[in-house]
Design a protein around this motif. Structure first.
Motif, mmCIF file in Angstrom:
data_model
loop_
_atom_site.group_PDB
_atom_site.id
_atom_site.type_symbol
_atom_site.label_atom_id
_atom_site.label_comp_id
_atom_site.label_asym_id
_atom_site.label_seq_id
_atom_site.Cartn_x
_atom_site.Cartn_y
_atom_site.Cartn_z
ATOM 1 N N LEU A 139 -9.462 11.414 -2.721
ATOM 2 C CA LEU A 139 -9.551 12.168 -3.969
ATOM 3 C C LEU A 139 -10.811 13.018 -3.928
ATOM 4 O O LEU A 139 -11.809 12.632 -3.309
ATOM 5 N N ASN A 140 -10.763 14.175 -4.576
ATOM 6 C CA ASN A 140 -11.939 15.037 -4.526
ATOM 7 C C ASN A 140 -11.997 16.027 -5.674
ATOM 8 O O ASN A 140 -11.009 16.673 -6.011
ATOM 9 N N ILE A 141 -13.193 16.108 -6.283
ATOM 10 C CA ILE A 141 -13.566 17.168 -7.212
ATOM 11 C C ILE A 141 -14.986 17.576 -6.851
ATOM 12 O O ILE A 141 -15.898 16.756 -6.891
ATOM 13 N N GLY A 142 -15.184 18.828 -6.476
ATOM 14 C CA GLY A 142 -16.529 19.283 -6.139
ATOM 15 C C GLY A 142 -16.732 19.443 -4.645
ATOM 16 O O GLY A 142 -15.782 19.663 -3.890
ATOM 17 N N VAL A 186 -15.081 13.814 2.189
ATOM 18 C CA VAL A 186 -14.529 12.705 2.960
ATOM 19 C C VAL A 186 -14.210 13.229 4.356
ATOM 20 O O VAL A 186 -13.477 14.226 4.501
ATOM 21 N N TYR A 187 -14.779 12.573 5.364
ATOM 22 C CA TYR A 187 -14.464 12.867 6.754
ATOM 23 C C TYR A 187 -13.662 11.713 7.340
ATOM 24 O O TYR A 187 -13.828 10.550 6.940
ATOM 25 N N ILE A 226 -11.462 15.923 5.547
ATOM 26 C CA ILE A 226 -10.188 15.767 4.854
ATOM 27 C C ILE A 226 -10.189 16.517 3.525
ATOM 28 O O ILE A 226 -9.210 17.151 3.151
ATOM 29 N N THR A 227 -11.278 16.429 2.791
ATOM 30 C CA THR A 227 -11.371 17.103 1.501
ATOM 31 C C THR A 227 -11.729 18.573 1.689
ATOM 32 O O THR A 227 -12.313 18.962 2.700
ATOM 33 N N THR A 228 -11.369 19.379 0.700
ATOM 34 C CA THR A 228 -11.743 20.791 0.677
ATOM 35 C C THR A 228 -12.751 21.014 -0.440
ATOM 36 O O THR A 228 -12.510 20.620 -1.582
ATOM 37 N N ASP A 229 -13.886 21.615 -0.107
ATOM 38 C CA ASP A 229 -14.932 21.851 -1.107
ATOM 39 C C ASP A 229 -14.429 22.745 -2.226
ATOM 40 O O ASP A 229 -13.760 23.755 -1.983
ATOM 41 N N ILE A 275 -17.740 8.964 3.621
ATOM 42 C CA ILE A 275 -17.698 9.531 2.274
ATOM 43 C C ILE A 275 -19.141 9.852 1.911
ATOM 44 O O ILE A 275 -20.002 8.960 1.962
ATOM 45 N N CYS A 276 -19.440 11.098 1.561
ATOM 46 C CA CYS A 276 -20.851 11.457 1.418
ATOM 47 C C CYS A 276 -21.060 12.572 0.395
ATOM 48 O O CYS A 276 -20.173 13.370 0.126
ATOM 49 N N SER A 277 -22.271 12.611 -0.139
ATOM 50 C CA SER A 277 -22.698 13.733 -0.972
ATOM 51 C C SER A 277 -23.192 14.857 -0.074
ATOM 52 O O SER A 277 -23.410 14.666 1.137
#
Length: 280
Positions: free
Chosen positions: A126-129, A133-134, A144-147, A201-203
């Motif tokens: 899941l992603n917002i922002g 997630v790699y 995996i996530t798109t910014d 999973i990282c900021s």
């Protein structure tokens, strides 16, 4: 350097037992006075939130969001539906807080959870922002996530190269967050469960200081999640530590199949490596 240890859990899944291990670290960094990042890492949900909106506002936004998601994990019913309900509650928490009334107060949120409701377990990101997630699979690292950021939109439109994006002046401007608006539906990606997978999973405090190659290097050099997380954090601090840094490393061990007599045996079967949006 904060202390960190690896946690492990044998998770019953349809047809067997899945071995998971993980470690999580967060640090203020070298230039910030407070840590506006927050995280939660406990089966089945692993998430990071990076707050924004001033010293107090950012902390409130990320902490409120993580607490709402923690409650979902504690309930034992983690799904896209329960996550969206939790995020909607977090938006109300942030808006009603007397110290977080600025329109710019909000937080990213990104992570992964294990969905065991079907015939076979799946990961769902899941992603917002612009936290990320790699996934490291078969020796390759993939974001995996798109910014959700101005810079990513420029890259997608072909107006910036990935190299130019790294130092763009609008690098910190995100286009979606939990808090500033009522639209808090994350992007989801569904992934098969594969032995040997490693999630990070990282900021963006980590990705400002380490390239994708650098992240993979420290994972390759450290088989234990706690050692890998600590090595990445130390390298990010040495490279400047310009922002708060949060990292979770999650490893997927060999699934054990359950025989008819109830005993466990190693499963040498493979699973398709594809991914698709959740819900397809």
């Amino acid at each position: 350097m904060p202390e960190v240890s690896t946690e492990s859990l044998a998770v019953p899944v349809p047809g067997g037992v899945l071995e998971l291990s993980w470690a999580a670290l967060t640090d203020t960094g070298r230039r910030r006075e407070v840590n506006q990042d927050a995280m939660f890492a406990s089966y089945p949900l692993f998430v990071v939130a990076d707050g924004m909106g001033g010293h107090v506002g950012g902390e409130i936004a990320s902490a409120s969001t993580i607490e709402r998601l923690r409650a979902v994990a504690d309930s034992g019913h983690v799904s896209t539906k329960t996550i969206e309900k939790a995020l909607a509650r977090a938006v109300k928490d942030i808006a009603s807080h007397p110290e977080a009334t600025d329109d710019g107060t909000g937080t990213t949120v990104t992570g992964v959870f294990l969905d065991t409701t079907g015939d076979a377990p799946h990961w769902v990101t899941l992603n917002i922002g612009d936290s990320r997630v790699y996934l490291v699979r078969d020796g390759a690292i993939v974001q995996i996530t798109t910014d959700h950021s101005v810079v990513q939109e420029l890259v997608a439109a072909g107006r910036l190269s990935p190299e130019e994006a790294e130092n763009h002046p609008y690098g910190n401007v995100i286009t979606r967050a939990v808090g500033p608006s009522e639209g808090v539906t994350p992007d989801y990606v569904r992934l098969d469960v594969i032995e040997g997978d490693r999630f990070v999973i990282c900021s963006d405090g980590l990705t400002k200081e380490l390239t994708d190659y650098g992240i993979r290097h420290f994972l390759d050099e450290n088989s234990d999640p706690a050692d890998a997380a600590a090595a990445m954090l130390e390298a990010a601090l040495e490279n400047g530590g310009r922002d708060n840094i949060t990292v979770i490393v999650l490893d997927v061990g060999r699934p054990a199949t359950v025989a008819e007599d109830g005993s466990a045996a190693d499963d040498d079967s493979t699973v398709d490596h594809g991914s698709s949006p959740a819900g397809e």
